[in-house]
Scaffold this active site. Structure first.
Site, PDB file in Angstrom:
ATOM      1  N   THR A  52      -1.520   5.561   2.471  1.00  0.00           N
ATOM      2  CA  THR A  52      -2.442   4.927   2.360  1.00  0.00           C
ATOM      3  C   THR A  52      -2.930   4.080   3.848  1.00  0.00           C
ATOM      4  OG1 THR A  52      -2.336   4.735  -0.010  1.00  0.00           O
ATOM      5  CG2 THR A  52      -3.935   3.374   1.357  1.00  0.00           C
TER       6      THR A  52
ATOM      7  N   LEU B 186       0.658  -1.177  -0.200  1.00  0.00           N
ATOM      8  CA  LEU B 186       0.145  -0.013  -0.356  1.00  0.00           C
ATOM      9  C   LEU B 186       0.820   1.016   0.195  1.00  0.00           C
ATOM     10  CD1 LEU B 186      -3.039  -0.616   2.240  1.00  0.00           C
ATOM     11  CD2 LEU B 186      -2.995  -0.799   0.203  1.00  0.00           C
ATOM     12  N   ASP B 187       0.187   2.053  -1.091  1.00  0.00           N
ATOM     13  CA  ASP B 187       1.220   3.228  -0.926  1.00  0.00           C
ATOM     14  C   ASP B 187       1.080   3.710   0.940  1.00  0.00           C
ATOM     15  OD1 ASP B 187       1.029   3.216  -2.848  1.00  0.00           O
ATOM     16  OD2 ASP B 187      -0.664   5.007  -3.492  1.00  0.00           O
ATOM     17  N   ARG B 188       2.348   4.615   1.688  1.00  0.00           N
ATOM     18  CA  ARG B 188       2.631   4.924   2.353  1.00  0.00           C
ATOM     19  C   ARG B 188       1.662   5.943   3.066  1.00  0.00           C
ATOM     20  NH1 ARG B 188       8.265   8.516   4.478  1.00  0.00           N
ATOM     21  NH2 ARG B 188       7.630   8.181   6.851  1.00  0.00           N
TER      22      ARG B 188
ATOM     23  N   ARG C  77      -4.961   6.684  -7.755  1.00  0.00           N
ATOM     24  CA  ARG C  77      -5.113   8.403  -7.623  1.00  0.00           C
ATOM     25  C   ARG C  77      -5.071   8.618  -9.062  1.00  0.00           C
ATOM     26  NH1 ARG C  77       0.172   7.980  -3.626  1.00  0.00           N
ATOM     27  NH2 ARG C  77       0.063  10.859  -3.703  1.00  0.00           N
TER      28      ARG C  77
END
EC number: 5.4.99.-
Length: 321
Positions: free
Chosen positions: A143, A139-141, A243
């Site tokens: 998120t 997961l993105d930081r 995104r």
């Protein structure tokens, strides 16, 4: 530091790996070029015979590893009591083969690139009773939400194989996007190309030269013409996919510092927007026994507050449909 000759017995859980990947995992700090060189020169043996890098290992195989120089690993940054408490409460499922963790926003999934301690390194310290913990996906930081962590190599292989196939693991996200997302626009099918800038920053753009990428969007709640809470289901798994697909449709995510709208975000700062509004809310898949697994993680408190604030501010202003 140079090691002595090692004779490593491949466990059943490690079976099926390529020889090069097996050595890369076991010889942390050894340059990849050196590992391939000792394999090519025949200094690595499998059951006393020469082997190629792509050789698939079986349980019980004995791998001879010659002395190689291993870089000294820096001492890991110790986990704080605060983060330990956060992680204790973040584990929402502890199954025989995997953990489900509700990752907080702001915590990178792994260390590196200026990050001294990521989720996986912190979990290994917080739960030393597990000898094996590896991320199944990322997961993105910025998120938040559910992420799978394998407790066995065989489970890691199984779950990653599910992620590689379309619709074999169903992922569900909640995102707040700027503007009115139209009901008719359910599927975004736009190829994505990832680039790395000279600064090391990753940036993703829609491009005909990119990889096929699909995301399904559905409206959950509208806040007049100003914003829409949507459910996003990525069919493919590209970096920053939700995104960039939302931005490509003219509806960037609220609080997105990379692909968002800074003017809008500043205007709604008073409503509690202080992070990317993207949350991994659910996963569903069949486990190794064929049983259906459904994981649901509600919005964290700070995002629930944003929804309530948008509802009160925009809807009471008379801009509801």
């Amino acid at each position: 530091m140079a090691q002595n000759v090692q004779f490593l017995t491949v466990s059943e859980d490690e079976a099926g790996q390529r020889l090069d990947n097996y050595l890369l995992a076991r010889l942390k700090g050894v340059p990849k070029s050196l590992i391939y060189r000792v394999i090519r020169k025949g200094e690595v043996r499998v059951n006393k015979g020469r082997a190629k890098p792509e050789r698939k290992l079986a349980g019980g195989d004995v791998v001879r590893v010659p002395p190689v120089r291993v870089a000294e690993s820096p001492e890991p940054v110790p986990i704080s009591k605060t983060l330990k408490g956060v992680l204790d409460n973040a584990v929402i499922a502890d199954e025989p083969g995997y953990l489900v963790v509700n990752k907080p926003a702001g915590l990178a999934v792994h260390g590196g690139s200026g990050v001294t301690l990521g989720l996986i390194e912190a979990l290994r310290q917080a739960f030393p009773q597990y000898s094996y913990l590896e991320l199944v996906h990322r997961l993105d930081r910025d998120t938040s939400g559910c992420i799978l962590v394998a407790k066995k190599r065989s489970m890691l292989r199984y779950l990653q194989e599910l992620f590689r196939g379309e619709k074999r693991i169903h992922k569900r996200y909640l995102a707040l996007v700027i503007g009115r997302w139209p009901s008719r626009r359910n599927l975004v099918d736009a190829p994505l190309l990832r680039k790395e800038l000279q600064s090391g920053e990753r940036i993703v753009r829609v491009s005909l030269d990119g990889k096929p990428s699909k995301t399904e969007f559905n409206v959950v709640q509208r806040f007049g013409e100003s914003a829409t809470l949507v459910e996003a289901r990525p069919i493919t798994g590209r970096t920053h996919q939700i995104r960039v697909h939302a931005q490509h449709q003219g509806h960037p995510l609220v609080g997105d510092p990379k692909y968002g709208n800074e003017v809008f975000d500043l205007s709604v700062k008073k409503l509690g927007v202080n992070r990317l509004f993207l949350h991994a809310a659910g996963l569903s898949f069949k486990n190794a026994d064929g049983e259906q697994v459904n994981i649901e993680v509600p919005l964290p408190a700070e995002l629930q507050s944003v929804v309530a604030a948008f509802d009160g501010h925009f809807n009471q202003a008379g801009s509801v449909e």
